[in-house]
Design an enzyme around this catalytic site. Structure first.
Site, PDB file in Angstrom:
ATOM      1  N   HIS A 209       0.806  -1.235   0.000  1.00 46.09           N
ATOM      2  CA  HIS A 209       0.000   0.000   0.000  1.00 46.09           C
ATOM      3  C   HIS A 209       0.838   1.284   0.000  1.00 46.09           C
ATOM      4  O   HIS A 209       0.718   2.131  -0.883  1.00 46.09           O
ATOM      5  CB  HIS A 209      -0.888   0.056   1.252  1.00 46.09           C
ATOM      6  CG  HIS A 209      -1.863  -1.050   1.400  1.00 46.09           C
ATOM      7  ND1 HIS A 209      -3.002  -1.156   0.645  1.00 46.09           N
ATOM      8  CD2 HIS A 209      -1.896  -2.105   2.261  1.00 46.09           C
ATOM      9  CE1 HIS A 209      -3.697  -2.219   1.028  1.00 46.09           C
ATOM     10  NE2 HIS A 209      -3.042  -2.806   2.003  1.00 46.09           N
TER      11      HIS A 209
HETATM   12  C1  BDR Z   1      -3.066   1.104   5.279  1.00 48.56           C
HETATM   13  O1  BDR Z   1      -3.318   0.685   6.626  1.00 48.56           O
HETATM   14  C2  BDR Z   1      -2.132   0.274   7.243  1.00 48.56           C
HETATM   15  O2  BDR Z   1      -2.274  -0.988   7.769  1.00 48.56           O
HETATM   16  C3  BDR Z   1      -1.073   0.216   6.185  1.00 48.56           C
HETATM   17  O3  BDR Z   1       0.192   0.603   6.700  1.00 48.56           O
HETATM   18  C4  BDR Z   1      -1.563   1.160   5.121  1.00 48.56           C
HETATM   19  O4  BDR Z   1      -1.112   2.477   5.352  1.00 48.56           O
HETATM   20  C5  BDR Z   1      -3.759   0.150   4.344  1.00 48.56           C
HETATM   21  O5  BDR Z   1      -5.131   0.184   4.529  1.00 48.56           O
END
Ligand code: BDR
Ligand code: CA
Length: 319
Positions: free
Chosen positions: A241
């Site tokens: 992500h």
């Molecule tokens: C986001 O939520 C966190 O768990 C990750 O680091 C990312 O920024 C994904 O939904």
């Protein structure tokens, strides 16, 4: 060069994003600000200091918010089953990391750095939007002094990942996110619409480790717990992500965006849902009227982004 402040809740995918920013030749990393999310603020801040030390990162770390923009809002337990008890895949991060913190709270640090570099700072935010909302509250004029805000968060044309409606970073502090998305500064949202299509396979991660040496070994090790979490969700590997938002900063041509006002649902069944009113669509009067158009990423060249992450991290070798 892109002058960047990285607002983060490390976090496994945050760690990869940080190494990307640190190694990219066109990024000048001015600071790292921490926020609660993947773990408590104590843990995410300790993790940022740990990664700064292990990866020889010069940028200062400033500690940010440990709770939501509206105090005592219903908040959520850290997702230990995704990022581990220590937020970095249970690799055994020491309890205390002897590296000094910047004395300022994150929101003050953000305001100061933006004011010292008018028109030049890109704020990349990959955790809850709390520090950004606090910075706007402290100094509303920064909206016209910042270059761009790039956030990882939200889900427009797809489901969320915490509830069917909401993505984690927005769900964790919806009021803060609504303030950030409706402010008159330019925002690009790199949400689940594109990040969930960007899966780094085990082999691709191992290739980075083999080509880049010691720093990437740490990245490989801390990612294993997170890869386990993704085992039942993607065929092989992990969703990267936060690195997608960093890739956008240096390679926006790998993304397609849609322009329109954005709001965040605050409260109720769809708490934390992000909804965009595309510019080309007409509606009756609504709460999306007279707000700035922001850009949501709707397409990504995932293979090219994965290659960019690979090439950037291996560009700096360390024995
Ligand atoms: C986001 O939520 C966190 O768990 C990750 O680091 C990312 O920024 C994904 O939904
Ligand atoms: Ca994150």
């Amino acid at each position: 060069m892109h002058k960047v402040i990285f607002d983060t809740d490390p976090g496994v995918d945050d760690a990869m994003a940080l190494l990307f920013l640190h190694h990219h030749a066109e990024i000048d990393l001015l600071g790292i600000t921490t926020v609660f999310g993947n773990a408590t603020i104590e843990t995410t801040t300790r993790n940022a200091l740990y990664l700064k030390r292990e990866w020889n990162i010069d940028a200062p770390v400033a500690r940010g918010a440990g709770e939501t923009f509206i105090p005592h809002r219903v908040s959520h337990e850290p997702p230990k089953f995704i990022h581990g008890d220590d937020g970095l895949g249970n690799i055994g991060v020491p309890d205390v990391v002897d590296v000094p913190l910047d004395p300022r709270p994150a929101h003050r640090f953000i305001v100061d750095i933006i004011r010292e570099n008018p028109g030049e700072v890109t704020l990349v935010a990959v955790g809850r939007m709390t520090n950004l909302a606090n910075a706007l509250k402290e100094d509303p004029e920064i909206v016209s002094l910042v270059k761009e805000i790039v956030i990882m968060g939200g889900a427009f044309d797809v489901n969320g990942n915490v509830t069917p409606a909401a993505e984690a970073n927005i769900h964790g502090d919806p009021e803060a996110a609504d303030i950030v998305l409706t402010a008159t500064w330019p925002v690009v949202v790199v949400g689940l619409d594109v990040t969930t299509r960007t899966v780094m396979t085990r082999q691709q991660l191992a290739d980075i480790r083999d080509a880049a040496g010691k720093r990437a070994e740490l990245l490989f090790d801390l990612s294993q717990f997170y890869i386990k979490f993704y085992e039942s969700r993607v065929p092989d590997g992990m969703v990267v992500h936060d690195a997608c938002a960093c890739a956008y900063v240096v390679a926006p041509e790998l993304f397609k965006t849609r322009s329109g006002a954005m709001r965040v649902i605050c409260g109720g069944l769809a708490d934390g849902q992000t909804i965009q009113k595309p510019d080309h669509m007409g509606f009756g009067p609504s709460d999306w009227d007279n707000l700035p158009s922001q850009n949501a990423c709707v397409e990504i060249d995932a293979n090219a982004v994965l290659k960019l992450i690979h090439d950037t991290i291996v560009s700096v070798k360390e024995s």
